[in-house]
Write a protein that holds these residues in place. Structure first.
Motif, PDB file in Angstrom:
ATOM      1  N   SER A   1       0.800  -1.255  -0.032  1.00 32.46           N
ATOM      2  CA  SER A   1      -0.085  -0.146   0.057  1.00 32.46           C
ATOM      3  C   SER A   1       0.926   1.200  -0.093  1.00 32.46           C
ATOM      4  O   SER A   1       2.225   1.210  -0.012  1.00 32.46           O
ATOM      5  N   GLN A   2       0.061   2.311   0.073  1.00 32.37           N
ATOM      6  CA  GLN A   2       0.963   3.703  -0.007  1.00 32.37           C
ATOM      7  C   GLN A   2       1.797   3.905   1.379  1.00 32.37           C
ATOM      8  O   GLN A   2       2.613   4.632   1.516  1.00 32.37           O
TER       9      GLN A   2
ATOM     10  N   PRO B   1      -3.115   0.902  -3.317  1.00 34.02           N
ATOM     11  CA  PRO B   1      -4.143   1.374  -2.505  1.00 34.02           C
ATOM     12  C   PRO B   1      -3.710   2.076  -1.465  1.00 34.02           C
ATOM     13  O   PRO B   1      -2.606   1.998  -0.883  1.00 34.02           O
ATOM     14  N   GLY B   2      -4.649   2.864  -0.634  1.00 38.59           N
ATOM     15  CA  GLY B   2      -4.285   3.808   0.456  1.00 38.59           C
ATOM     16  C   GLY B   2      -3.934   5.175   0.072  1.00 38.59           C
ATOM     17  O   GLY B   2      -3.874   5.671  -1.082  1.00 38.59           O
TER      18      GLY B   2
END
Length: 301
Positions: free
Chosen positions: A108-109, A147-148
């Motif tokens: 994720s981010q 995502p994120g």
């Protein structure tokens, strides 16, 4: 008697400690879930862990407040320390020893945010951090699609460890250096100076560029009086006209009728220096040979 006095003192100390100040509330004290009356956490959502602490009960009121603040601070502070130092990488390695990613179960981010701070791969002895680093590096071409939402480093990592990585200061800290009440006079002076400099450069560049001279191409019809006029002499008279900005071109004799021919001659003139009226005046001045002059064609160059 001594035993009775001890029990009363202990009872008064306990009841006094409970009655002074407000009890520490759990992080979910005001919201639903495990706090409040509905959650079974006691009145006002008091944490059972805090209620059962004999140390907290025996502390004076002011000490209990400080103790609550410390608990909340260490419960909310997160980070890896300085990720550009060996100690920070050690914290990261220990953190990743029990998980595959910084947050959740997929890249994720959060992983991107921590990865971008690292200047190089962790050493081989930090195998968990090195495994994670190599894995996230394989997503470099896809990192924007992970995502994120990327957050500050202080919102990742184990609790109780503050983020001290250099260069990870929040944007708000940079905004503090902006002088919102500074004067615009210096900026106006610089802008005026820059404008004058650019105008001077433009004027110098324009001065070096040669000016465009407007020119025209003319085709003249010079008619004689009759068929006995010496056309060679007539052309000689016409070409004898010399002016600044006048250049004579090709010529030919064109039949008009009854054996009469006219002289058709071309020339190039500079519009600001030579006009058709001047040419007509000078050519018709040869009255012995020239009857009239007409402009057959006129084109701008």
């Amino acid at each position: 008697m001594a035993a009775l006095w001890a029990r009363r003192s202990l009872s008064n100390m306990t009841s006094g400690a409970q009655s002074l100040g407000r009890p520490c509330r759990s992080p979910q004290g005001r919201a639903g879930g495990g706090g409040g009356r509905a959650g079974g956490g006691g009145r006002g959502g008091v944490s059972e862990a805090y209620k059962s602490s004999s140390l907290l009960r025996l502390l004076p009121s002011f000490s209990r407040g400080s103790f609550c603040l410390l608990l909340r601070f260490f419960g909310s502070a997160m980070g890896f320390g300085d990720l550009k130092s060996a100690s920070g990488l050690k914290v990261l390695n220990d953190f990743l020893s029990e998980r595959s990613y910084i947050e959740g179960f997929v890249p994720s981010q959060a992983d991107v945010a921590v990865f971008e701070v690292l200047s190089a791969a962790p050493p081989a002895d930090l195998n968990h951090a090195l495994r994670w680093y190599n894995h996230i590096r394989s997503y470099q071409n896809q990192k924007t699609s992970l995502p994120g939402v990327k957050k500050p480093l202080g919102q990742y990592g184990p609790p109780g460890v503050a983020d001290t990585t250099s260069g990870s200061a929040s944007k708000d800290d940079d905004d503090d250096d902006i002088d919102l009440f500074g004067s615009d006079e210096e900026e106006d002076a610089e802008a005026a100076k820059l404008k004058e400099q650019r105008l001077a450069e433009y004027a110098a560049k324009k001065a070096k560029k040669p000016a465009l001279i407007a020119k025209s191409s003319l085709l003249l019809d010079v008619k004689p009086w009759d068929d006995e006029t010496d056309m060679a002499k007539l052309e000689e008279c016409v070409r004898s006209i010399e002016m600044d900005g006048l250049v004579w071109g090709q010529s030919k004799l064109v039949p008009v009728g009854y054996g009469i021919k006219k002289l058709q001659i071309s020339c190039v003139v500079e519009d600001e220096k030579v006009g058709t009226d001047i040419l007509e005046e000078k050519i018709t001045a040869f009255e012995d040979h020239v009857q009239s002059m007409d402009v057959a064609a006129f084109n701008k160059i």
